[in-house]
Every structure is written in structure tokens, then in C-alpha cells.
Design an enzyme around this catalytic site. Structure first.
Site, mmCIF file in Angstrom:
data_model
loop_
_atom_site.group_PDB
_atom_site.id
_atom_site.type_symbol
_atom_site.label_atom_id
_atom_site.label_comp_id
_atom_site.label_asym_id
_atom_site.label_seq_id
_atom_site.Cartn_x
_atom_site.Cartn_y
_atom_site.Cartn_z
ATOM 1 C CD1 TRP A 183 48.086 4.294 55.932
ATOM 2 C CD2 TRP A 183 48.628 2.415 54.949
ATOM 3 N NE1 TRP A 183 47.759 3.127 56.929
ATOM 4 C CE2 TRP A 183 48.391 1.953 56.247
ATOM 5 C CE3 TRP A 183 49.308 1.557 54.016
ATOM 6 C CZ2 TRP A 183 48.618 0.667 56.661
ATOM 7 C CZ3 TRP A 183 49.622 0.252 54.590
ATOM 8 C CH2 TRP A 183 49.422 -0.036 55.697
ATOM 9 C CD GLU A 224 44.550 5.157 53.591
ATOM 10 O OE1 GLU A 224 45.489 5.248 52.850
ATOM 11 O OE2 GLU A 224 43.740 4.630 53.751
ATOM 12 C CE LYS A 226 45.238 0.587 59.316
ATOM 13 N NZ LYS A 226 45.709 -0.467 58.572
ATOM 14 C CG ASP A 257 40.322 3.152 54.637
ATOM 15 O OD1 ASP A 257 39.275 2.852 55.202
ATOM 16 O OD2 ASP A 257 41.225 2.736 53.773
ATOM 17 C CG HIS A 260 42.152 3.672 57.950
ATOM 18 N ND1 HIS A 260 43.060 4.124 57.220
ATOM 19 C CD2 HIS A 260 41.653 2.324 57.523
ATOM 20 C CE1 HIS A 260 43.581 3.056 56.453
ATOM 21 N NE2 HIS A 260 42.576 2.358 56.553
ATOM 22 C CG HIS A 284 41.444 4.887 50.384
ATOM 23 N ND1 HIS A 284 42.744 4.367 50.854
ATOM 24 C CD2 HIS A 284 41.885 5.404 49.327
ATOM 25 C CE1 HIS A 284 43.560 4.517 50.138
ATOM 26 N NE2 HIS A 284 43.078 4.987 48.965
ATOM 27 C CG ASP A 292 41.202 -1.078 58.074
ATOM 28 O OD1 ASP A 292 40.221 -0.808 57.243
ATOM 29 O OD2 ASP A 292 42.389 -1.057 57.900
ATOM 30 C CG ASP A 294 40.505 -3.080 53.657
ATOM 31 O OD1 ASP A 294 40.015 -1.853 53.602
ATOM 32 O OD2 ASP A 294 41.339 -3.177 54.649
ATOM 33 C CG ASP A 324 42.046 0.664 50.584
ATOM 34 O OD1 ASP A 324 42.280 -0.341 50.030
ATOM 35 O OD2 ASP A 324 42.465 1.126 51.527
HETATM 36 C C1 RNT Z 1 45.530 0.345 54.994
HETATM 37 C C2 RNT Z 1 45.241 1.562 53.969
HETATM 38 C C3 RNT Z 1 45.525 1.779 52.620
HETATM 39 C C4 RNT Z 1 45.848 0.284 51.938
HETATM 40 C C5 RNT Z 1 46.259 0.166 50.700
HETATM 41 C C6 RNT Z 1 46.577 -0.965 50.013
HETATM 42 O O1 RNT Z 1 44.966 0.241 55.977
HETATM 43 O O2 RNT Z 1 43.744 1.749 53.872
HETATM 44 O O3 RNT Z 1 45.222 2.442 51.798
HETATM 45 O O4 RNT Z 1 44.622 -0.246 52.082
HETATM 46 O O5 RNT Z 1 47.090 1.415 50.451
HETATM 47 ZN ZN ZN Z 2 42.979 2.945 52.660
#
Ligand code: RNT
Ligand code: ZN
Length: 416
Positions: A183, A224, A226, A257, A260, A284, A292, A294, A324
Site C-alpha cells: 500500500w 491495496e 484506496k 480494505d 477504502h 483488510h 477511513d 480504522d 487493519d
Molecule cells: C492505509 C492502509 C494500510 C495501512 C497499514 C498500516 O489506509 O489501509 O493498509 O492501514 O498498512
Molecule cells: Zn489497509
């Protein structure tokens, strides 16, 4: 100890719709879930302890007691693992290397992760890897693999190549395939006028990084996408479309993810589409709250839907489940435990679906019965099967893990 009669009754109820609860428990216990190391220390790592997180991602909160050293992080993770059922991998980022001397990102080698391998072997964890394209002076202007400066782009290409060797080493040493997730944060705060140039640069970088073919029983690269990052709102070079093509071209996995995509898009719906044309997916699993963000994964509809899609499609071998998220506003060990237990609950939930029965209903056009079942199974005695699963895995049932975390906080975290 749970009431055995409760489980026996649950088993009968599920059997009445053709579901074998013992088999479901057995099946779920073998599906690996990759837990992110970075929940333990707010994505800081051990490369540069005074460093701060960049790349358009952010950890919010300053709950005390985060892991400051490799041994603290390992101890915290081992403790968290003792409360999480199932097969566990640890996902490491390159910045979690174990080296007393400074090592440039483009010079990392398997030996810098040897102590992680030894530890993982001893504890029975698999290891996944992530090259780190953020929190570094050469990523400070928002570009890495898509950089216009050939020297900077080269540096990051070398980092990518180095990361593949480390993931391969994990796979070989541990006898379990290691996913290596790419990523990059690259993007623009404001509207660019030459997107093509940056996407060309990024594509060129991946041509160089993925040139060498690796043994897919040891390491699987993944890419990955986003939508946006903080301070990078207007254009993400590595968009979803970019990485769909990239994964097809280079035969890598595609990482989805859950934070994302645009808020009404669902990763659960994407899985079977992506797998028509791409060999495998890395997930993820996260919880985006309005963006986003998390947040810690909860036992919500989308997490369940993702698990259901994996099992309904028979995709257990093609979907590599990873978590994630990084919350620094509450006890970090509890974050690991809550999010991972919720992923496990979701998988068990999926394994307890009367999927054969509902499929027949759908295929015969009986959508009335399909909806009736989808709704009625929500009040089947899932909790009794979940308790049995925890017991068979020798992890705490229900809320019994929480006092253990509180005690650890008092005895260990509060001294940090
Ligand atoms: C960031 C991505 C990525 C990170 C990690 C720490 O938006 O989701 O995967 O969260 O690599
Ligand atoms: Zn991620």
C-alpha cells in the site's frame, strides 16, 4: 464452564436446518486470520522511535500503556492471542524490524526479521509482511513509487523488492504462506492536471518490483487501493481501478480494505466479482466510521456479510483474511481481542448458515423462504455455539477476558 445442555440444544436446533455445529467449529478454527501488529503501538514501529506517522493515515487517542519495544509488543500480542480463538498470523510492517543499527528501507533483509521468525515459530504464529511506504523523509511530499524523481522512485522500488525477499523468508521458515501487502499513500491534496504521469510512474515501479517470480507456496504479493488519505483528498494514484489491472497483470492478490471505498459500496459484494478474474484476495477488515477511520472491528452486518460471502463461495483458500485498524483511545490489547473475536464470531456465524437450504430456495425462485430464513437464523442460539468454540480453543468465554485485560493493564501497562 458453559452449560453443556445449552450447547446440545443449540446443536439440535441447527441440525434441524441441516447445519452441523461441531463441523462448523472445526472449520472456522482452521481459517487463518492475520492480526495487525500496528494496533499495539499506534503504527510507530521500531525503526525510529521518535518518528511520527505520516502518509495520510492517523491514529487518534492517547490511551496510556502502548508497547515501546519489541519485547513489549510481543508480550502484549501473546497475551491478546491467549484470548482469541482460531488460527492466527501476525502481520508485520517493515518498520517493525529488529536491528540495533539504523537500516535504510531499501536495505532491509531477512536477517532483520530473524528474531520475529524465531518467536513466531515458538508460538505457532504465521507471519505476513508489509513494505512501509510512509513515515519516512523520502515520502514526505506525498509520493513514493509514483515519484517523478527517478532516484526517489528507485529507492522505493528497492524497498518493495527487499520486502518480497522478507516475505518469502517468512514463508520458507514457517512453512505457511506469507502475504506481502503493498500500500502506498501517493496522492494529491488538490486537483492534479497530469494524473497519467503519476500512474505511469506507479505502473513502471510495479513492473520492476514484480519482475522476479516468487514461489506462491511461500509468498503472495498483494496490492491495496484506496479512495483518499488525510491531506491527499483529491487524487489517489493507486486507485481501485489501477490495482485491479495491476493485480491481473502481475498475478498478485488484490487487497480490499473495508475503509477504502465510498461509504455505500460494500466489500462483501466485491469478493465474488473480483474472484472471477483475480486469483485471490487479501482482506483488510476494518470499521470506517464516516471515513477511513480504522475503528475496532465489531460484530456488525458487513463483517458478517464478508464472512458469509467467503464461505458461501467456498473461497476459504483464495481469500486471506487480515485485520487493519488502530485505535489509541482505549486499551490497545482490548482492541486486538475485541476486533479479532468479532472476526471469529463472524466466521462462525457464516459457518452456521443453512446455506444449502437457502441456495435451493433462491434457485427455485422461492425468495419468500430465503428472506424468512435469513431473518429467523438471526435468533438461533448462536451464542451457545460461540461459547463452545471458545472452550474448545481454551480461550475465555463471553466477557471473561475483560478482567484479565484490566489486571494486565494494572500490573504491566500502567508501569510503562
Ligand atoms: C492505509 C492502509 C494500510 C495501512 C497499514 C498500516 O489506509 O489501509 O493498509 O492501514 O498498512
Ligand atoms: Zn489497509
Amino acid at each position: 464452564m458453559t452449560d453443556n445442555r445449552a450447547y446440545e440444544r443449540a446443536k439440535e436446533i441447527y441440525a434441524s436446518v441441516g447445519v452441523d455445529t461441531d463441523a462448523a467449529i472445526e472449520k472456522v478454527s482452521k481459517i487463518p486470520v492475520s492480526i495487525q501488529c500496528w494496533q499495539g503501538d499506534d503504527v510507530i514501529g521500531f525503526e525510529n522511535k521518535s518518528g511520527s506517522l505520516s502518509g495520510g493515515i492517523q491514529t487518534t487517542g492517547n490511551y496510556p500503556g502502548k508497547a515501546r519495544t519489541i519485547s513489549e509488543l510481543r508480550a502484549d500480542f501473546e497475551f491478546a492471542s491467549s484470548m482469541i480463538p482460531g488460527t492466527k498470523n501476525l502481520s508485520l510492517h517493515a518498520i517493525y524490524l529488529d536491528s540495533s543499527e539504523k537500516v535504510e528501507r531499501n536495505e532491509i533483509e531477512p536477517r532483520h526479521f530473524k528474531s520475529w521468525v524465531e518467536w513466531a515459530k515458538e508460538k505457532g504464529f504465521g507471519l505476513d509482511f508489509n513494505p512501509t511506504f510512509f513515515s519516512h523523509p523520502l515520502s514526505a511530499d506525498g509520493f513514493t513509487l509514483s515519484h517523478n524523481d527517478p532516484a526517489i522512485r528507485k529507492f522505493w522500488v528497492e524497498h518493495g523488492i527487499a520486502s518480497r525477499n522478507i516475505s518469502e523468508y517468512f514463508g520458507r521458515e514457517l512453512g505457511k504462506v506469507s502475504c506481502n501487502n503493498f500500500w502506498v499513500p501517493d496522492g494529491f491534496k488538490d486537483t492534479p492536471v497530469y494524473r497519467k504521469k503519476y500512474r505511469d510512474n506507479l505502473a513502471l515501479s510495479y513492473d520492476e518490483i514484480f519482475k522476479e517470480k516468487k514461489d506462491k507456496s511461500l509468498t503472495l504479493d498483494s496490492v491495496e487501493s484506496k479512495v483518499f488519505g488525510i491531506g491527499l483528498e483529491s487524487c489517489t494514484i493507486g486507485s481501485h481501478e489501477f490495482y485491479m489491472g495491476c493485480a491481473i497483470k502481475h498475478g498478485t492478490l488484490l487487497t480490499l480494505d473495508t475503509g477504502h471505498f465510498h461509504p455505500t459500496e460494500l466489500v462483501s459484494d466485491k469478493i465474488s466479482s473480483v474472484l472471477e478474474y483475480i486469483g485471490g484476495i487479501m482482506l483488510h477488515v476494518s470499521r470506517p466510521v464516516r471515513w477511513d477511520s480504522d475503528h475496532v472491528v465489531i460484530f456488525d452486518d458487513e463483517t458478517k456479510a464478508i464472512a458469509c460471502e467467503i464461505l458461501r463461495g467456498g473461497f476459504e483458500d483464495r481469500v486471506h483474511i487480515g485485520l487493519d485498524y488502530f485505535d489509541a483511545s482505549i486499551n490497545r490489547i482490548a482492541c486486538w481481542v475485541i476486533g479479532s473475536r468479532n472476526m471469529q464470531k463472524s466466521l462462525l456465524w457464516a459457518a452456521l448458515e443453512p446455506v444449502e437450504k437457502m441456495r435451493e430456495m433462491e434457485l427455485s425462485g422461492d425468495y419468500t423462504s430465503r428472506l424468512a430464513y435469513l431473518e429467523e437464523i438471526k435468533t438461533f442460539p448462536f451464542a451457545d455455539v460461540w461459547e463452545r468454540y471458545c472452550e474448545t480453543q481454551s480461550v475465555p468465554v463471553r466477557d471473561e477476558w475483560l478482567p484479565l485485560v484490566k489486571k494486565y493493564e494494572k500490573d504491566i501497562l500502567s508501569a510503562r
